[in-house]
Design an enzyme around this catalytic site. Structure first.
Site: not given
Length: 707
Positions: A457, A527
Site C-alpha cells: 500500500d 476503496d
C-alpha cells in the site's frame, strides 16, 4: 520481417498484424513521423519524408512537420520530448540521425534509431519494440552523455505519437478522485494543449496515464482509435497538442515539473515505456489488443499464466483490532465459503492500534500474536488456503521507533514544516539506505514466514520533496529516484521469492499503470466497494487494463462509503467481472448469505478462466440506460459468460435486449436459461432478453459451444 528499411529513401516501416508505423530521415537529418494506421504492404507506400506544410514567414522556415522525437531548439515551438542545458549554458539541442539497428525475435522485433546532437556529445537511442500479434508498439529513449562534462536534462519524455493530419479529433481519458477512480471523459480536441498529469509522486487517482484518440465517431465496434499508456508510477504527464495546421501529437513521459536530471559524462538516462496501438475496430478492439499485450508481455511470469485465487481480506471486518484468535475465526468462515487466499490487513505490527502510530516498525505485535505469525499461518494452511499480509513500506508514522531513530529518512526541507497526511510521512526511497531497509524488512518477513501474497500500500502523496544531505545537482531527481528505488526493491524481492504474488494499492486506485504492473500481479482498483458505483469504475478501468489485474471485493451491504443495500447475488456479480475478493465481516453474515456466497464463489471458479483470460466486450454501458452488460469470451470462442446488472430502475422499464459479441456465427451454443441450443449468429444478431425488472437485479449467463 516485421520491420522494413529502405536505405535509398531512409524510411522504416513497422508492420503489425493489422497496423503499420512509418518514419524516415529528411534532407536535414531530422527523424520525421510518416504514418500510423492500417497496415501498408511496402515501404514505398509511405509518404515522402521531405513533405512539409509551408505557410508564411512567421512560421519555421523548414515548414510544419511531425518530428518523431523533437528536441527544444531552433524554431521549434511545440511540446518537446527533450530539453537540455549543456555545461557551457547552451540550451539549444539539434538532433540528427546517426545510425540504426534492427533485431528480430520470436514475439517482439526491435528497432533502435540513434540520434546525435550536431555539436555536443549527446546521443538519444530511440527504442521501438513491436508486438505484431497485438498491434502494439513500446517506445522508450535512452539519453546518453558520451562527453566528460555534465548535461542537465530539464525534460526527457518517452516519445510523441502522431495521428494523420485532420480535424474533429476526440480525446478519451480517465480521471476522478478517491472512491471515484477511472471515470471516462471524452472531449473534442481543439487547437492548443490539454495535459493529463500527476505531480503527487505516484500515478494518482485524479488522472490515469492512458489515452485514446478517435475521429469523433468511433464506438465499441467500429472506428479508428489510436491509444496508448505510460509505464511509470511517479510524476508523469501526457500532453495532447493540436496545432492550427491540423496536426495532432500526444507526448508523454516523466513530468518535467520540478524535474532536472544531472547526466554525468559517460552516463545514460532511460525513460519509461510509452506504449501505443491502433485499430479500425473501435474502443472494444483497442482494449482487447491492449489486454492481451499486458497478459502476455507485461505481467510477471509465471504467476501471470495462472488464474488469480479468490481472496479474503480482513480489513473491513477488524480494522486495527487484529488478534490471532479473531483472524482464525475469520479464516474458518472464509475457508468454508471457498476462499483460497487469506490476507491479514493493517494492524498486525508494532504499536499499530490506530493510524497514528507504528508505521515503519515492521515487527509482529507480541500481544496480538504472542507466538508470531506462524500459528495463524498454520491455521490458514490447515484450512486449505494460502496466506497473505498487508504492508506500507514507503511510509512512516512520526510516532514510531523508525522515525525516532532516523528522523532524516523522510522527504523534508529545512525551515519548513514536515507535513503529515494520515498521520504519516513519506520515506525518502531515493536514499540507498532506505531502499536497503525496506528490502531487508520484507525479505526477512518472507523468509521467516510462509507468505504467498503481499498487499503493498501507499496511502499518501508527497510533500516537501527535499533531500537535504544530497548534492544540489540531484535534488530534483527524487521524483524519479523514488520510483526507480521502488521498482528495484520489488524486482529483488520477486527474484528471491518467486512464488510470492504482489498487489499494488495506493489510497485506493492511485497507483495503476503499466510500470507497476511489470512488477505486481494485480492492483487494488478502488476503496469504493459499493457494487453499483463500481460498475462505472470498472468500465473505465477496462478501457485500459485487463480484468485479471482488477481486484474486486464483495463487501458488506449498506455500510462502507454509504453503500446502498444490495442483494448478495448483485454484489457478487459486480465483483466477478475481475479477480474476485471478499472484504466483508463474515462473522456477521447470516447462514443464508454464507450459503449463497458459497454457491457464487464456486460458480466464479468455473468461469474465472474466461473472465481473467478471455476477450472482454462492453455491451451496455452503466453510463447509458438502465442496465450494464459485460461479456467475456475465450480466445477459441468455445466458452463465454455474460453479466447483466440492472440499475435502480425507473418507470417499470425492463432491461433491453442484449446482442452478444465474439462468438462463432455458424456454431451452436448452449445458454443458461435457454432450453434449445442457439447459433452464435442468432446470439449476436437477434440477441437475447435477460428479463431484469427489479432494482439491483442481476444475472449471470454461461454460454458454451455445443460440440
Amino acid at each position: 520481417m516485421a520491420i522494413l528499411f529502405d536505405k535509398q529513401t531512409s524510411r522504416w516501416l513497422l508492420q503489425g498484424k493489422n497496423v503499420s508505423y512509418g518514419l524516415g530521415v529528411d534532407k536535414n537529418g531530422t527523424l520525421q513521423h510518416l504514418y500510423f494506421g492500417s497496415k501498408l504492404p511496402f515501404v514505398s507506400d509511405l509518404p515522402d519524408v521531405n513533405t512539409a506544410i509551408y505557410h508564411s514567414s512567421f512560421e519555421p522556415s523548414g515548414g510544419i512537420t511531425q518530428p518523431e522525437y523533437p528536441a527544444w531548439g531552433g524554431m521549434y515551438y511545440y511540446e518537446p520530448c527533450l530539453k537540455a542545458t549543456f555545461s557551457d549554458h547552451v540550451r539549444d539541442t539539434r538532433l540528427v540521425y546517426k545510425e540504426h539497428q534492427i533485431t528480430e525475435n520470436e514475439q517482439v522485433d526491435e528497432l533502435v534509431i540513434v540520434l546525435q546532437d550536431t555539436v555536443y556529445p549527446l546521443f538519444v537511442h530511440l527504442h521501438y519494440r513491436l508486438f505484431p500479434e497485438h498491434d502494439v508498439i513500446e517506445r522508450y529513449a535512452v539519453i546518453e552523455n558520451t562527453g566528460t562534462t555534465p548535461i542537465t536534462l530539464e525534460q526527457a519524455l518517452s516519445g510523441s505519437w502522431h495521428t494523420p493530419r485532420g480535424d474533429r479529433y476526440r480525446l478519451t481519458h480517465l480521471g476522478g478522485k478517491w472512491i471515484e477512480e477511472t471515470q471516462i471523459y471524452q472531449d473534442e480536441i481543439t487547437p492548443g494543449k490539454k495535459t493529463l498529469e500527476s505531480r503527487r509522486g505516484n500515478t494518482g487517482a485524479q488522472a490515469n496515464p492512458w489515452f485514446a484518440i478517435d475521429r469523433g465517431t468511433a464506438d465499441e465496434d467500429q472506428g479508428e482509435v489510436w491509444f496508448g499508456a505510460l509505464g511509470w508510477s511517479g510524476n508523469w504527464k501526457i500532453t495532447v497538442e493540436y496545432n492550427p495546421f491540423k496536426l495532432l501529437q500526444v507526448s508523454g513521459g516523466i513530468h518535467d515539473f520540478d524535474f532536472a536530471w544531472h547526466l554525468e559524462g559517460g552516463k545514460s538516462f532511460q525513460t519509461p515505456a510509452f506504449v501505443g496501438g491502433y485499430t479500425r475496430l473501435g474502443f472494444g478492439q483497442a482494449s482487447r489488443n491492449f489486454h492481451d499485450y499486458q497478459r502476455n508481455h507485461v505481467l510477471p511470469k509465471p504467476i501471470a499464466e495462472q488464474v488469480r485465487p479468490v481472496l479474503y481480506n480482513s480489513w473491513e471486518a477488524t480494522y486495527f483490532d487484529v488478534t490471532e484468535q479473531g483472524q482464525m475465526a475469520l479464516a474458518e468462515r472464509a475457508a468454508a465459503i471457498g476462499v483460497e487466499l487469506f490476507v491479514v490487513d493493517d494492524g498486525w505490527f508494532g504499536e499499530r492500534h490506530h493510524d497514528r502510530a507504528g508505521l515503519g516498525d515492521w515487527t509482529v505485535n507480541p500481544v496480538k500474536f504472542p507466538n508470531g505469525l506462524k500459528p495463524l499461518i498454520d491455521k490458514v494452511e490447515s484450512l486449505g488456503m494460502r496466506f497473505g499480509i498487508w504492508v506500507e513500506p514507503e511510509m512512516v508514522n512520526p510516532d514510531s521507533d523508525l522515525y525516532r531513530k532516523n528522523p532524516d529518512w523522510i522527504y523534508h526541507f529545512p525551515n519548513r514544516p514536515r507535513t503529515e497526511s494520515r498521520n504519516q510521512c513519506v520515506l525518502n526511497v531515493s536514499k540507498p539506505e532506505v531502499q536497503e531497509f525496506i528490502f531487508k524488512m520484507l525479505d526477512d518477513l518472507l523468509s521467516e514466514n510462509n507468505i504467498d501474497f503481499i498487499k503493498w500500500d501507499m496511502n499518501r502523496s508527497f510533500s516537501e520533496p527535499g533531500w537535504p544531505d544530497a548534492p544540489q545537482a540531484i535534488q530534483k531527481e527524487i521524483w524519479v529516484r523514488h520510483v526507480q528505488g521502488l521498482y528495484d526493491i520489488l524486482a529483488r524481492l520477486r527474484a528471491k521469492h518467486p512464488k510470492v504474488a504482489f498487489e499494488s494499492c495506493s489510497g485506493g486506485g492511485a497507483r495503476i499503470d503499466l510500470g507497476i504492473m511489470r512488477l505486481t500481479d494485480e492492483v487494488w482498483t478502488s476503496d469504493n466497494t459499493e457494487p453499483y458505483e463500481r460498475l462505472f469504475i470498472q468500465e473505465g478501468y477496462s478501457l485500459a487494463y485487463n480484468a485479471q489485474t482488477m481486484m474486486c471485493w464483495v463487501a458488506d451491504s449498506a455500510k462502507w462509503v454509504k453503500n446502498r443495500p444490495a442483494p448478495v447475488a448483485y454484489r457478487f456479480h459486480s465483483s466477478m467481472m475481475g479477480s474476485l475478493g471478499i472484504g466483508g465481516n463474515l462473522t456477521q453474515w447470516s447462514e443464508e448469505e454464507l450459503a449463497e456466497s458459497t454457491q457464487l464463489i464456486e460458480e466464479y471458479k468455473s468461469i474465472r478462466h474466461i473472465v481473467q483470460k478471455g476477450n472482454q466486450y462492453r455491451l451496455l454501458s452503466p453510463r447509458k440506460g438502465n442496465t450494464t452488460a459485460v461479456q467475456y469470451v475465450t480466445h477459441d470462442q468455445s466458452e463465454s459468460v455474460l453479466f447483466a446488472l440492472m440499475h435502480p430502475q425507473k418507470f417499470q422499464n425492463p432491461s433491453p435486449r442484449i446482442y452478444l459479441r465474439g462468438l462463432k456465427s455458424d456454431s451452436l451454443y448452449k445458454v443458461t436459461d435457454i432450453e434449445e441450443p442457439i447459433s452464435g449468429s442468432a446470439l449476436m444478431n437477434r440477441g437475447i432478453d435477460v428479463n431484469l425488472h427489479a432494482d439491483l437485479a442481476s444475472k449471470l449467463l454461461k454460454i458454451r459451444e455445443v460440440k
